[in-house]
Design a protein around this motif. Structure first.
Motif: not given
Length: 322
Positions: A59, A66, A121, A124-125, A133, A136-138, A141
């Motif tokens: 995490e 990011a 997070r 990021m949003k 989000f 890009y998040y996944y 990840k």
């Protein structure tokens, strides 16, 4: 008593011979405790809140990647950034590693001036919006998960994984920027730098420059319509960047001049017209180690993250920690 100890040792030997899996577990139990990258929790000083928070390793790394690299970059570039980020934090968590005295109880700070940038997070949003989000998040990840446990070493030691935004065509030797040298932080060509806007200009009046540099340039006589100000490079780095620049009667390290004037890099040229001087810089950052826009360009050319890391960090190995 000795007879009982001897019988116990015989029993352990029998178990090792009969059950190889158990012997491996026993060896792990007997050896000194080691930090495991997949199990470690990072104590991070959040400079936005002034609090120390604990985060699972993955995490923490997701928030660093990011914050430090545009999520729109190719995944191989993001993987390279993830391995560099993991190496950085593990340097601060392994026994005998880099200590953090400024924030007792924390392994690292979220302030990029002190450690690695990090965002939550929620941030990021806010930056990407709800639709981007999810993408890009996944994506980030995946970059973190697919390089799980991997770090960069030089002669079996974790490296200092310096990185910057854009080198402007070639990276810099560490000893030409900082006090210490490192055999793996040597200047290399960066032919695929994908920075769309590498050049920036900043203009000052001579009076403004006097105020910033504590000089007396505005009093210099005018010759042929321009101020007769001597501005010249007195020393270059091993890769050809200005290392020292003389302005008037004073000489400044290029790194200091960059900081005082808020310039983007030490790839500096200039032009004087009338009572104004315009500095043009190429690239962004100190220029040492991984060039992020160079990593983007290499990924676009089909290079994977290991090839990217081996290019920017000379003579290193990429290994998996326990």
């Amino acid at each position: 008593m000795l007879r009982k100890i001897g019988l116990a040792l015989v029993g352990i030997i029998i178990l090792i011979v009969a059950f190889p899996t158990l012997s491996l577990k026993l060896a792990q139990w007997l050896k000194p405790t080691q930090i495991k990258t997949q199990e470690a929790a990072v104590s991070m000083y959040n400079h936005e809140t002034g609090q120390i928070i604990k985060l699972p390793m993955d995490e923490y790394l997701l928030g660093v990647v990011a914050a430090e690299m545009p999520a729109s970059f190719p995944v191989e570039a993001l993987k390279a950034q993830a391995v560099a980020a993991r190496t950085f934090i593990m340097q601060r968590m392994v026994p005998g590693g880099v200590s953090n005295n400024k924030h007792p109880g924390a392994d690292v700070s979220s302030d990029p001036k002190e450690g690695q940038a990090w965002i939550s997070r929620e941030e990021m949003k806010n930056r990407w919006g709800p639709v981007k989000f999810m993408e890009y998040y996944y994506k980030i990840k995946w970059a973190v998960d697919s390089t799980k446990g991997q770090v960069i070493t030089y002669q079996n030691q974790l490296i200092f994984p310096a990185f910057h935004a854009s080198c402007g065509g070639g990276t810099e030797n560490a000893e030409d920027v900082w006090a210490a040298s490192a055999p793996y932080l040597k200047g290399v060509d960066c032919p695929y730098n994908a920075d769309p806007n590498p050049d920036r200009q900043v203009t000052f009046t001579l009076a403004e420059l006097d105020q910033k540099l504590k000089t007396n340039l505005s009093a210099t006589p005018v010759v042929a319509g321009n101020k007769a100000i001597p501005v010249l490079v007195t020393k270059e780095t091993g890769t050809g960047r200005p290392k020292e620049i003389k302005i008037g009667s004073k000489t400044y390290p290029a790194t200091m001049l960059r900081e005082i004037l808020g310039l983007r890099s030490t790839r500096i040229t200039w032009e004087i017209k009338g009572d104004k001087i315009t500095f043009t810089t190429r690239g962004h950052g100190h220029g040492v180690g991984l060039c992020q826009y160079g990593a983007k360009g290499m990924a676009q050319q089909g290079k994977d993250y290991k090839q990217i890391l081996h290019h920017y960090y000379t003579g290193v190995e990429i290994v998996e920690m326990d």
